[in-house]
Write a protein that holds these residues in place. Structure first.
Motif, PDB file in Angstrom:
ATOM      1  N   ALA A   1       0.874  -1.148  -0.148  1.00  0.00           N
ATOM      2  CA  ALA A   1       0.012   0.166  -0.008  1.00  0.00           C
ATOM      3  C   ALA A   1       0.865   1.192   0.114  1.00  0.00           C
ATOM      4  O   ALA A   1       0.480   2.154  -0.559  1.00  0.00           O
ATOM      5  CB  ALA A   1      -0.859  -0.067   1.190  1.00  0.00           C
ATOM      6  N   ALA A   2       2.083   1.250   0.573  1.00  0.00           N
ATOM      7  CA  ALA A   2       2.818   2.278   0.913  1.00  0.00           C
ATOM      8  C   ALA A   2       3.350   2.635  -0.612  1.00  0.00           C
ATOM      9  O   ALA A   2       3.464   3.920  -1.238  1.00  0.00           O
ATOM     10  CB  ALA A   2       4.060   2.252   1.764  1.00  0.00           C
ATOM     11  N   TYR A   3       3.874   1.689  -1.475  1.00  0.00           N
ATOM     12  CA  TYR A   3       4.428   1.767  -2.551  1.00  0.00           C
ATOM     13  C   TYR A   3       3.405   2.277  -3.813  1.00  0.00           C
ATOM     14  O   TYR A   3       3.767   2.960  -4.552  1.00  0.00           O
ATOM     15  CB  TYR A   3       4.955   0.340  -3.314  1.00  0.00           C
ATOM     16  CG  TYR A   3       6.296   0.101  -2.884  1.00  0.00           C
ATOM     17  CD1 TYR A   3       7.324   0.961  -2.873  1.00  0.00           C
ATOM     18  CD2 TYR A   3       6.571  -1.258  -2.122  1.00  0.00           C
ATOM     19  CE1 TYR A   3       8.744   0.736  -2.451  1.00  0.00           C
ATOM     20  CE2 TYR A   3       7.761  -1.411  -1.673  1.00  0.00           C
ATOM     21  CZ  TYR A   3       8.980  -0.569  -2.058  1.00  0.00           C
ATOM     22  OH  TYR A   3      10.188  -0.749  -1.555  1.00  0.00           O
TER      23      TYR A   3
ATOM     24  N   TYR B   1       8.930   0.444  -8.007  1.00  0.00           N
ATOM     25  CA  TYR B   1       8.486   0.814  -6.767  1.00  0.00           C
ATOM     26  C   TYR B   1       9.341   1.865  -6.004  1.00  0.00           C
ATOM     27  O   TYR B   1       9.394   2.893  -5.142  1.00  0.00           O
ATOM     28  CB  TYR B   1       8.450  -0.385  -5.975  1.00  0.00           C
ATOM     29  CG  TYR B   1       7.039  -0.861  -6.292  1.00  0.00           C
ATOM     30  CD1 TYR B   1       5.938  -0.624  -7.010  1.00  0.00           C
ATOM     31  CD2 TYR B   1       6.773  -2.480  -5.889  1.00  0.00           C
ATOM     32  CE1 TYR B   1       4.620  -1.044  -7.290  1.00  0.00           C
ATOM     33  CE2 TYR B   1       5.462  -3.128  -6.038  1.00  0.00           C
ATOM     34  CZ  TYR B   1       4.735  -2.596  -6.661  1.00  0.00           C
ATOM     35  OH  TYR B   1       3.316  -3.118  -6.937  1.00  0.00           O
ATOM     36  N   ALA B   2      10.905   1.393  -5.948  1.00  0.00           N
ATOM     37  CA  ALA B   2      11.900   1.952  -5.442  1.00  0.00           C
ATOM     38  C   ALA B   2      12.034   3.352  -5.700  1.00  0.00           C
ATOM     39  O   ALA B   2      12.129   4.291  -5.327  1.00  0.00           O
ATOM     40  CB  ALA B   2      13.252   1.176  -5.631  1.00  0.00           C
TER      41      ALA B   2
ATOM     42  N   TYR C   1      11.306   9.084  -5.395  1.00  0.00           N
ATOM     43  CA  TYR C   1      10.489  10.398  -5.916  1.00  0.00           C
ATOM     44  C   TYR C   1       9.541  10.960  -4.887  1.00  0.00           C
ATOM     45  O   TYR C   1       9.589  12.185  -4.649  1.00  0.00           O
ATOM     46  CB  TYR C   1       9.604  10.417  -7.111  1.00  0.00           C
ATOM     47  CG  TYR C   1       8.922  11.635  -7.518  1.00  0.00           C
ATOM     48  CD1 TYR C   1       9.666  12.469  -8.255  1.00  0.00           C
ATOM     49  CD2 TYR C   1       7.789  11.697  -7.015  1.00  0.00           C
ATOM     50  CE1 TYR C   1       8.876  13.827  -8.702  1.00  0.00           C
ATOM     51  CE2 TYR C   1       7.139  12.723  -7.631  1.00  0.00           C
ATOM     52  CZ  TYR C   1       7.896  13.778  -8.384  1.00  0.00           C
ATOM     53  OH  TYR C   1       6.955  15.023  -8.457  1.00  0.00           O
ATOM     54  N   ALA C   2       8.597  10.300  -3.998  1.00  0.00           N
ATOM     55  CA  ALA C   2       7.846  10.848  -3.232  1.00  0.00           C
ATOM     56  C   ALA C   2       8.374  11.463  -1.946  1.00  0.00           C
ATOM     57  O   ALA C   2       7.936  12.442  -1.703  1.00  0.00           O
ATOM     58  CB  ALA C   2       6.757   9.845  -2.671  1.00  0.00           C
TER      59      ALA C   2
ATOM     60  N   LEU D   1      10.335   3.868   1.358  1.00  0.00           N
ATOM     61  CA  LEU D   1      11.637   4.408   1.139  1.00  0.00           C
ATOM     62  C   LEU D   1      12.489   3.527   1.965  1.00  0.00           C
ATOM     63  O   LEU D   1      13.586   2.808   1.585  1.00  0.00           O
ATOM     64  CB  LEU D   1      11.955   5.765   1.500  1.00  0.00           C
ATOM     65  CG  LEU D   1      13.413   6.204   1.084  1.00  0.00           C
ATOM     66  CD1 LEU D   1      13.876   5.974  -0.097  1.00  0.00           C
ATOM     67  CD2 LEU D   1      13.530   7.653   1.619  1.00  0.00           C
ATOM     68  N   ALA D   2      12.028   3.074   3.197  1.00  0.00           N
ATOM     69  CA  ALA D   2      12.722   2.076   4.145  1.00  0.00           C
ATOM     70  C   ALA D   2      12.939   0.747   3.298  1.00  0.00           C
ATOM     71  O   ALA D   2      13.945  -0.011   3.619  1.00  0.00           O
ATOM     72  CB  ALA D   2      12.040   2.102   5.593  1.00  0.00           C
TER      73      ALA D   2
END
Length: 317
Positions: free
Chosen positions: A17-19, A46-47, A52-53, A102-103
């Motif tokens: 969901a975070a991605y 995804y990375a 970018y975010a 990001l983590a």
């Protein structure tokens, strides 16, 4: 590690969901960037969306309406989040989806997270209203806000084993970032001036008789604005030519991604070169079909070496 049908590694619903959130931010806020990363396999896409975010968050603080002190506080808070990511101290059920994504990416790829510290440093230059006397001064800023993104991206892309001069890949990624940022600066001359910002070096402006800022849809009568733009275009072309040396060091899809993103900006640069005064009339952009063409062209068979040679010569603009 096993993989799902779409090519992504197995991950928790919270991470997925975070991605997805980061991908939505990228698609809405970074059309040029999004064209390139669509060409990547899922895990790298995804990375890159997570990178970018996070970068978008930093930029939005700098561009927002907060007072300078409030911006500095927000940037300090964002750096603290980055420190937690670096320490692998962000749980998957954390309420910040960008930090979670990001983590997770930083655990999977050798991303040099210090580049995001450099981005924050660059935005702090904006907050302080810093101006730039020489190109070397501006280059420091560009390395923070764009060159660092190139080096961060290289951590996701990786390099081909045995590629010639591969140890210079971070340098070329950095230089390509500078080329993109200088193109952005030329494109946004009018908008930045209206916001009280001047990025072009003061010595370059003075050389062509241009004041530090002007808001009209035309340059002062006694200024050689066309000469100024062409001077900066030549500098950007040289940066592109140097930066494109990165492409043969990347695998096909990573190279296609970089070629697409950089190719869009290179075409934008040439559009500005053909009509320098256009940047004073409004925001110069490429039509969607042209962006799509550049992206498809990158994936459909132009090998990285060919793209590098063609763009170094200015062919296929």
């Amino acid at each position: 590690m096993s993989r799902t049908v779409d090519g992504s590694a197995h991950m928790s619903p919270q991470v997925l969901a975070a991605y997805r959130y980061c991908e939505a931010v990228t698609g809405q806020q970074a059309r040029n960037f999004a064209y390139g990363i669509r060409l990547l396999p899922t895990d790298k896409r995804y990375a890159m969306s997570a990178l970018y975010a996070f970068s978008r968050r930093v930029d939005d603080i700098g561009d927002g309406a907060l007072a300078a002190d409030a911006k500095r506080d927000r940037l300090a808070q964002t750096r603290a989040v980055l420190d937690r990511i670096r320490a692998d101290a962000v749980p998957e059920d954390h309420t910040d989806p960008v930090a979670v994504a990001l983590a997770h990416s930083a655990r999977r790829f050798p991303i040099p997270l210090g580049g995001l510290d450099e981005l924050i440093d660059g935005v702090l230059m904006d907050v302080s209203g810093r101006e730039y006397e020489t190109w070397e001064d501006l280059r420091v800023y560009c390395r923070c806000v764009a060159g660092a993104i190139g080096r961060l991206s290289l951590g996701v892309f990786g390099t081909l084993s045995g590629a010639q001069d591969v140890e210079r890949a971070p340098e070329y990624a950095d230089t390509l970032g500078l080329a993109l940022q200088l193109t952005n600066i030329l494109r946004d001359v009018r908008e930045d001036s209206r916001n009280g910002r001047t990025y072009l070096p003061a010595e370059d402006l003075a050389k062509f008789g241009c004041p530090p800022a002007f808001h009209a849809p035309s340059a002062p009568l006694d200024a050689d604005f066309t000469g100024l733009v062409q001077f900066e275009v030549r500098r950007a072309r040289a940066l592109f030519a140097e930066g494109y040396r990165l492409l043969p060091m990347l695998d096909r899809r990573s190279g296609a991604c970089v070629a697409a993103m950089a190719g869009i900006y290179r075409r934008l640069l040439e559009r500005i070169a053909r009509d320098p005064s256009a940047v004073l009339r409004g925001r110069v952009s490429l039509p969607v079909r042209e962006k799509a063409y550049v992206a498809v062209r990158g994936l459909a068979g132009l090998d990285a070496r060919g793209v590098a040679r063609r763009n170094a010569r200015g062919v296929g603009r």
